[in-house]
Scaffold this motif. Structure first.
Motif, PDB file in Angstrom:
ATOM      1  N   THR A 248      -2.652   5.926  -9.725  1.00 37.47           N
ATOM      2  CA  THR A 248      -1.401   5.769 -10.465  1.00 37.47           C
ATOM      3  C   THR A 248      -0.281   6.656  -9.930  1.00 37.47           C
ATOM      4  O   THR A 248       0.797   6.694 -10.498  1.00 37.47           O
ATOM      5  CB  THR A 248      -1.619   6.092 -11.952  1.00 37.47           C
ATOM      6  OG1 THR A 248      -2.099   7.442 -12.086  1.00 37.47           O
ATOM      7  CG2 THR A 248      -2.616   5.134 -12.579  1.00 37.47           C
ATOM      8  N   MET A 249      -0.539   7.370  -8.835  1.00 36.55           N
ATOM      9  CA  MET A 249       0.476   8.264  -8.271  1.00 36.55           C
ATOM     10  C   MET A 249       1.603   7.453  -7.642  1.00 36.55           C
ATOM     11  O   MET A 249       1.364   6.551  -6.843  1.00 36.55           O
ATOM     12  CB  MET A 249      -0.161   9.186  -7.230  1.00 36.55           C
ATOM     13  CG  MET A 249       0.775  10.271  -6.710  1.00 36.55           C
ATOM     14  SD  MET A 249      -0.061  11.399  -5.561  1.00 36.55           S
ATOM     15  CE  MET A 249      -1.165  12.255  -6.674  1.00 36.55           C
ATOM     16  N   LYS A 250       2.830   7.755  -8.014  1.00 40.78           N
ATOM     17  CA  LYS A 250       3.992   7.061  -7.473  1.00 40.78           C
ATOM     18  C   LYS A 250       4.288   7.575  -6.063  1.00 40.78           C
ATOM     19  O   LYS A 250       4.380   8.781  -5.847  1.00 40.78           O
ATOM     20  CB  LYS A 250       5.221   7.273  -8.367  1.00 40.78           C
ATOM     21  CG  LYS A 250       5.017   6.855  -9.823  1.00 40.78           C
ATOM     22  CD  LYS A 250       4.736   5.376  -9.977  1.00 40.78           C
ATOM     23  CE  LYS A 250       4.625   4.981 -11.440  1.00 40.78           C
ATOM     24  NZ  LYS A 250       4.280   3.550 -11.616  1.00 40.78           N
ATOM     25  N   MET A 251       4.449   6.655  -5.131  1.00 37.54           N
ATOM     26  CA  MET A 251       4.622   7.039  -3.737  1.00 37.54           C
ATOM     27  C   MET A 251       6.028   7.537  -3.442  1.00 37.54           C
ATOM     28  O   MET A 251       7.001   7.110  -4.069  1.00 37.54           O
ATOM     29  CB  MET A 251       4.312   5.850  -2.829  1.00 37.54           C
ATOM     30  CG  MET A 251       2.880   5.367  -2.934  1.00 37.54           C
ATOM     31  SD  MET A 251       1.712   6.655  -2.485  1.00 37.54           S
ATOM     32  CE  MET A 251       0.317   6.232  -3.534  1.00 37.54           C
ATOM     33  N   GLN A 252       6.114   8.434  -2.469  1.00 33.77           N
ATOM     34  CA  GLN A 252       7.389   8.958  -2.002  1.00 33.77           C
ATOM     35  C   GLN A 252       7.475   8.781  -0.488  1.00 33.77           C
ATOM     36  O   GLN A 252       6.455   8.696   0.201  1.00 33.77           O
ATOM     37  CB  GLN A 252       7.523  10.445  -2.355  1.00 33.77           C
ATOM     38  CG  GLN A 252       7.534  10.743  -3.844  1.00 33.77           C
ATOM     39  CD  GLN A 252       7.651  12.228  -4.125  1.00 33.77           C
ATOM     40  OE1 GLN A 252       7.857  13.038  -3.216  1.00 33.77           O
ATOM     41  NE2 GLN A 252       7.512  12.599  -5.392  1.00 33.77           N
ATOM     42  N   ALA A 253       8.701   8.737   0.024  1.00 32.11           N
ATOM     43  CA  ALA A 253       8.896   8.644   1.470  1.00 32.11           C
ATOM     44  C   ALA A 253       8.266   9.855   2.152  1.00 32.11           C
ATOM     45  O   ALA A 253       8.411  10.980   1.691  1.00 32.11           O
ATOM     46  CB  ALA A 253      10.377   8.572   1.801  1.00 32.11           C
ATOM     47  N   GLY A 254       7.555   9.615   3.234  1.00 29.16           N
ATOM     48  CA  GLY A 254       6.903  10.692   3.969  1.00 29.16           C
ATOM     49  C   GLY A 254       5.476  10.959   3.543  1.00 29.16           C
ATOM     50  O   GLY A 254       4.781  11.732   4.205  1.00 29.16           O
ATOM     51  N   ASP A 255       4.994  10.352   2.448  1.00 29.13           N
ATOM     52  CA  ASP A 255       3.595  10.506   2.056  1.00 29.13           C
ATOM     53  C   ASP A 255       2.695   9.944   3.145  1.00 29.13           C
ATOM     54  O   ASP A 255       2.996   8.910   3.750  1.00 29.13           O
ATOM     55  CB  ASP A 255       3.300   9.763   0.754  1.00 29.13           C
ATOM     56  CG  ASP A 255       3.844  10.492  -0.471  1.00 29.13           C
ATOM     57  OD1 ASP A 255       4.268  11.651  -0.321  1.00 29.13           O
ATOM     58  OD2 ASP A 255       3.824   9.907  -1.567  1.00 29.13           O
ATOM     59  N   VAL A 256       1.590  10.621   3.403  1.00 29.76           N
ATOM     60  CA  VAL A 256       0.603  10.126   4.357  1.00 29.76           C
ATOM     61  C   VAL A 256      -0.615   9.661   3.570  1.00 29.76           C
ATOM     62  O   VAL A 256      -1.176  10.410   2.776  1.00 29.76           O
ATOM     63  CB  VAL A 256       0.215  11.208   5.374  1.00 29.76           C
ATOM     64  CG1 VAL A 256      -0.822  10.674   6.355  1.00 29.76           C
ATOM     65  CG2 VAL A 256       1.438  11.688   6.140  1.00 29.76           C
ATOM     66  N   LEU A 257      -1.023   8.408   3.790  1.00 31.53           N
ATOM     67  CA  LEU A 257      -2.093   7.792   3.020  1.00 31.53           C
ATOM     68  C   LEU A 257      -3.286   7.516   3.922  1.00 31.53           C
ATOM     69  O   LEU A 257      -3.130   7.076   5.060  1.00 31.53           O
ATOM     70  CB  LEU A 257      -1.620   6.470   2.395  1.00 31.53           C
ATOM     71  CG  LEU A 257      -0.256   6.482   1.698  1.00 31.53           C
ATOM     72  CD1 LEU A 257       0.085   5.085   1.202  1.00 31.53           C
ATOM     73  CD2 LEU A 257      -0.240   7.483   0.553  1.00 31.53           C
ATOM     74  N   LEU A 258      -4.477   7.781   3.401  1.00 33.41           N
ATOM     75  CA  LEU A 258      -5.702   7.440   4.107  1.00 33.41           C
ATOM     76  C   LEU A 258      -6.212   6.129   3.534  1.00 33.41           C
ATOM     77  O   LEU A 258      -6.598   6.060   2.361  1.00 33.41           O
ATOM     78  CB  LEU A 258      -6.753   8.544   3.946  1.00 33.41           C
ATOM     79  CG  LEU A 258      -8.065   8.332   4.704  1.00 33.41           C
ATOM     80  CD1 LEU A 258      -7.817   8.323   6.211  1.00 33.41           C
ATOM     81  CD2 LEU A 258      -9.073   9.408   4.337  1.00 33.41           C
ATOM     82  N   MET A 259      -6.175   5.066   4.349  1.00 37.74           N
ATOM     83  CA  MET A 259      -6.529   3.727   3.901  1.00 37.74           C
ATOM     84  C   MET A 259      -7.863   3.310   4.510  1.00 37.74           C
ATOM     85  O   MET A 259      -8.168   3.641   5.650  1.00 37.74           O
ATOM     86  CB  MET A 259      -5.455   2.720   4.304  1.00 37.74           C
ATOM     87  CG  MET A 259      -4.019   3.146   4.050  1.00 37.74           C
ATOM     88  SD  MET A 259      -3.637   3.420   2.322  1.00 37.74           S
ATOM     89  CE  MET A 259      -3.847   1.784   1.657  1.00 37.74           C
ATOM     90  N   GLN A 260      -8.636   2.549   3.723  1.00 39.78           N
ATOM     91  CA  GLN A 260      -9.893   1.997   4.201  1.00 39.78           C
ATOM     92  C   GLN A 260      -9.810   0.478   4.184  1.00 39.78           C
ATOM     93  O   GLN A 260      -9.444  -0.119   3.169  1.00 39.78           O
ATOM     94  CB  GLN A 260     -11.052   2.451   3.304  1.00 39.78           C
ATOM     95  CG  GLN A 260     -12.404   1.889   3.714  1.00 39.78           C
ATOM     96  CD  GLN A 260     -13.447   2.068   2.635  1.00 39.78           C
ATOM     97  OE1 GLN A 260     -13.181   1.812   1.465  1.00 39.78           O
ATOM     98  NE2 GLN A 260     -14.619   2.539   3.018  1.00 39.78           N
ATOM     99  N   GLY A 261     -10.142  -0.140   5.297  1.00 36.75           N
ATOM    100  CA  GLY A 261     -10.102  -1.590   5.375  1.00 36.75           C
ATOM    101  C   GLY A 261     -10.055  -2.032   6.821  1.00 36.75           C
ATOM    102  O   GLY A 261     -10.111  -1.207   7.745  1.00 36.75           O
ATOM    103  N   SER A 262      -9.957  -3.319   7.022  1.00 37.44           N
ATOM    104  CA  SER A 262      -9.861  -3.814   8.399  1.00 37.44           C
ATOM    105  C   SER A 262      -8.482  -3.498   8.947  1.00 37.44           C
ATOM    106  O   SER A 262      -7.493  -3.454   8.201  1.00 37.44           O
ATOM    107  CB  SER A 262     -10.101  -5.318   8.437  1.00 37.44           C
ATOM    108  OG  SER A 262      -9.013  -6.001   7.842  1.00 37.44           O
ATOM    109  N   PRO A 263      -8.369  -3.245  10.255  1.00 41.80           N
ATOM    110  CA  PRO A 263      -7.047  -2.970  10.835  1.00 41.80           C
ATOM    111  C   PRO A 263      -6.031  -4.069  10.546  1.00 41.80           C
ATOM    112  O   PRO A 263      -4.856  -3.789  10.323  1.00 41.80           O
ATOM    113  CB  PRO A 263      -7.344  -2.867  12.341  1.00 41.80           C
ATOM    114  CG  PRO A 263      -8.779  -2.435  12.408  1.00 41.80           C
ATOM    115  CD  PRO A 263      -9.462  -3.104  11.249  1.00 41.80           C
ATOM    116  N   ALA A 264      -6.498  -5.331  10.525  1.00 44.46           N
ATOM    117  CA  ALA A 264      -5.566  -6.428  10.260  1.00 44.46           C
ATOM    118  C   ALA A 264      -5.034  -6.355   8.832  1.00 44.46           C
ATOM    119  O   ALA A 264      -3.843  -6.557   8.585  1.00 44.46           O
ATOM    120  CB  ALA A 264      -6.262  -7.774  10.494  1.00 44.46           C
TER     121      ALA A 264
END
Length: 664
Positions: A429-445
């Motif tokens: 539920t965290m609201k995103m801000q410009a410059g945030d770095v996110l660690l995502m899991q999933g296929s590259p596509a």
């Protein structure tokens, strides 16, 4: 001062204060300012929205679309790989990157240029064992410097040209900015290339794997059978310290406990908010038998969806049996089957995932479960990829739960890094801000699709986008022809670049479906709203009033000092508020100052254009400064160490060049 002047100055002060406060988006503040002026009678109602048809606004929108075409076609990727040295030392590499960023920014959106070059810069930093910030900050500053050299390099130049056209009937041409802009850009780039590596703080140890984004905030759940069940928080933290991690919060029964007691006993289904370095996440989870919350929620959504499906099938079987005995009861049983999946006690976003899965299951007669997204998450091609949230991204102000990141894109948000801040908000539920770095899991596509739709850039070397060389050639040719038409005065800039957009659509370089995704709408609204407000400053005489105050109290009637003063004031404002807004506010004051002195308005307007482009002291002054904040591991106070000398160079080189190229 008369009443209209008092009112417009009050609105101006309030607008600037809200810009500096930064709580509300710039386009919201600008629109509020415009509507207040209309209500007060400072702007006629029939002129309230004329800014949306202003040539500068049209040109900005068209430039963004054509810039996107250059990016998506692979033309810029090709240029990057052609120009950049493949095997060179840090100095040569930094010089090549900074110069290329300046060159690209002169003819395309500078945020787009930086986003394209940033993954290359990070890869080079990793290979050469250099802290990424040592390359990222010079790269960002180079892109800002390059933007001031042409009419289309940055929105402030277009705004200044629009004010000159309103004053004299003729705006600045494509390369009118080049003599002064090039002198400043080359001087600034020389300083950045020679001294940048010494003045940029090192925020990562040399030789580290990958790049430093600061500590991640990660949610981990204590599942059934975990060795962490029954442990005291103190003992768990002792184990975490071995991996340089710590628990900074606890969530139990959806209730946040910001500073839990070290003697609190941990229970099954407790959620720990853990601060850890990216490299230590895996060891932290395995050592304490914890499960990432995002992965648990994915598994739980699938399990609940399967249970709902099985319950529905069972209910349907019972309904069929009852139908043979008593046909009238078939409806009740069928209703029970339809309601089976609604008995799932999960948070809303997990329910959405479950419903999405169950719906697909029913459609496929139970043979596939949420085919595309499940395949994406369970494929052997699943990767962990870090992405940065771009300025004005569609993701800003929204959370992973808001956009249903898993059910829509088939990816998980595992962790978030936000420099200089620690939030107790739930990750989903965290609201995103410009410059945030996110660690995502999933296929590259899947992550690539998410990034393009939501405005996030991968922080890794990307494959070449060039699927068809003819598309890259067409995109480059269209941009080049549009620039030439505007440069030689054959067509006004707005018409020239609008024709370029039409040509790009007709030739298939830009998809009509994605055409408007390339437009930075907050900037368009900001410009369109502030143009009538700026006109009100002129019509009420308020701009002349401010100009007279500055000239009498500081410049003492000296035109040379007045030009320098306009440059410094504009540059200072631009360090803390949007550069387009700064230009719109300062242009009437610059015109008023020239009128008070009986001098040409050109050097004053050019001083505004330069000052609005030179935001080097803070991470909020320019979008490119914000973009490197997370990936470079920077703090708010890191920018001025390199930025302040550059601003001195801007004044030292800019004022003499202005007076020489544009005489008073």
């Amino acid at each position: 001062m008369d009443s209209p002047q008092i009112m417009i100055l009050t609105v101006l002060v309030g607008t600037v204060a809200l810009f500096l406060w930064g709580r509300w988006r710039h386009d919201m503040v600008a629109m509020a300012s415009l509507l207040v002026c209309v209500v007060l009678g400072l702007v006629p109602t029939d002129a309230a929205f004329v800014g949306f048809g202003h040539p500068a606004v049209i040109t900005v929108a068209c430039i963004l679309i054509l810039s996107s075409a250059l990016q998506q076609s692979g033309a810029v990727d090709t240029l990057t790989r052609t120009v950049l040295p493949q095997s060179a030392g840090p100095f040569i590499t930094l010089a090549a990157l900074s110069l290329l960023a300046a060159l690209l920014s002169a003819f395309m959106n500078n945020v787009g240029a930086l986003a394209l070059l940033m993954p290359v810069a990070l890869q080079i930093a990793n290979k050469q064992g250099v802290p990424p910030g040592k390359i990222l900050m010079p790269l960002a500053f180079g892109s800002i410097l390059g933007g001031m050299t042409t009419l289309i390099g940055t929105p402030p130049n277009l705004i200044v040209s629009g004010f000159r056209a309103g004053l004299t009937g003729d705006g600045f041409s494509m390369f009118d900015y080049s003599p002064v802009g090039l002198a400043i850009a080359l001087s600034g780039l020389a300083f950045v290339i020679i001294f940048g590596r010494f003045l940029v703080p090192a925020r990562e140890r040399a030789g580290a794997e990958g790049f430093e984004t600061g500590s991640y905030l990660t949610e981990a759940r204590i599942t059934e059978g975990s060795k962490s069940v029954g442990m005291l928080l103190r003992d768990l933290n002792t184990e975490l310290e071995k991996s340089d991690a710590q628990v900074i919060g606890l969530i139990r029964h959806e209730r946040r406990i910001p500073a839990p007691s070290p003697y609190r006993e941990l229970h099954q289904n407790d959620i720990l908010l853990i601060e850890a370095e990216p490299e230590s996440l895996a060891s932290v989870l395995s050592a304490l038998d914890l499960t990432l919350e995002a992965e648990w929620r994915s598994a739980e959504a699938e399990r609940k969806a399967q249970e709902a499906l099985e319950a529905q099938k069972e209910a349907q079987k019972e309904a069929q049996k009852e139908a043979k005995k008593e046909p009238g009861k078939e409806t009740a049983k069928a209703q029970k089957a339809n309601n089976a999946e609604k008995k799932v006690d999960l948070p809303d976003d997990v329910k959405a995932d479950s419903k999405s899965t169950a719906k697909t299951d029913r459609k496929n007669d139970g043979s596939d479960q949420d085919a595309e997204h499940k395949k994406a998450l369970q494929s052997d091609d699943v990767s962990l990829i870090e992405v940065v949230v771009l300025p004005n991204a569609a993701f800003i102000g929204r959370s992973a739960a808001d956009i249903r990141i898993r059910s829509r894109f088939g990816i998980n948000l595992l962790a978030l890094s936000r420099q200089g801040q620690r939030s107790m908000t739930r990750l989903r539920t965290m609201k995103m801000q410009a410059g945030d770095v996110l660690l995502m899991q999933g296929s590259p596509a899947a992550i690539g699709e998410f990034g393009s739709r939501m405005g996030c850039a991968p922080l890794a070397e990307r494959s070449l986008h060039l699927a068809d060389k003819s598309q890259a050639f067409r995109a480059s040719a269209i941009m080049g022809i549009a620039i030439l038409l505007a440069a030689f005065g054959i067509l006004p800039a707005a018409i020239s670049f609008a024709l370029g957009v039409l040509a790009a659509m007709l030739l298939g370089v830009v998809s009509p479906r994605t055409l408007y995704d390339a437009v930075d709408w907050p900037v368009v609204v900001l410009l369109a709203a502030l143009i009538p407000v700026a006109n009100a400053m002129e019509s009420t005489g308020s701009a002349d009033l401010i100009a007279r105050f500055l000239l009498e109290t500081i410049a003492q009637g000296n035109a040379v000092i007045a030009v320098g003063l306009i440059l410094v004031v504009t540059m200072t404002l631009s360090d803390f508020m949007n550069n387009a807004a700064t230009a719109a506010v300062m242009c009437p004051i610059a015109i008023g100052s020239a009128a008070q002195l009986g001098a040409s308005s050109d050097p004053f307007l050019m001083a505004v254009a330069i000052g609005a482009s030179c935001a080097f002291l803070t991470p909020i002054g320019h979008q490119n400064n914000t973009l490197i904040l997370g990936p470079g591991g920077f703090r708010f106070g890191d920018y001025w160490k390199l930025g302040l000398p550059i601003e001195f160079i801007v004044v030292a080189v800019g004022v003499p060049m202005l007076l020489w190229v544009w005489p008073l």
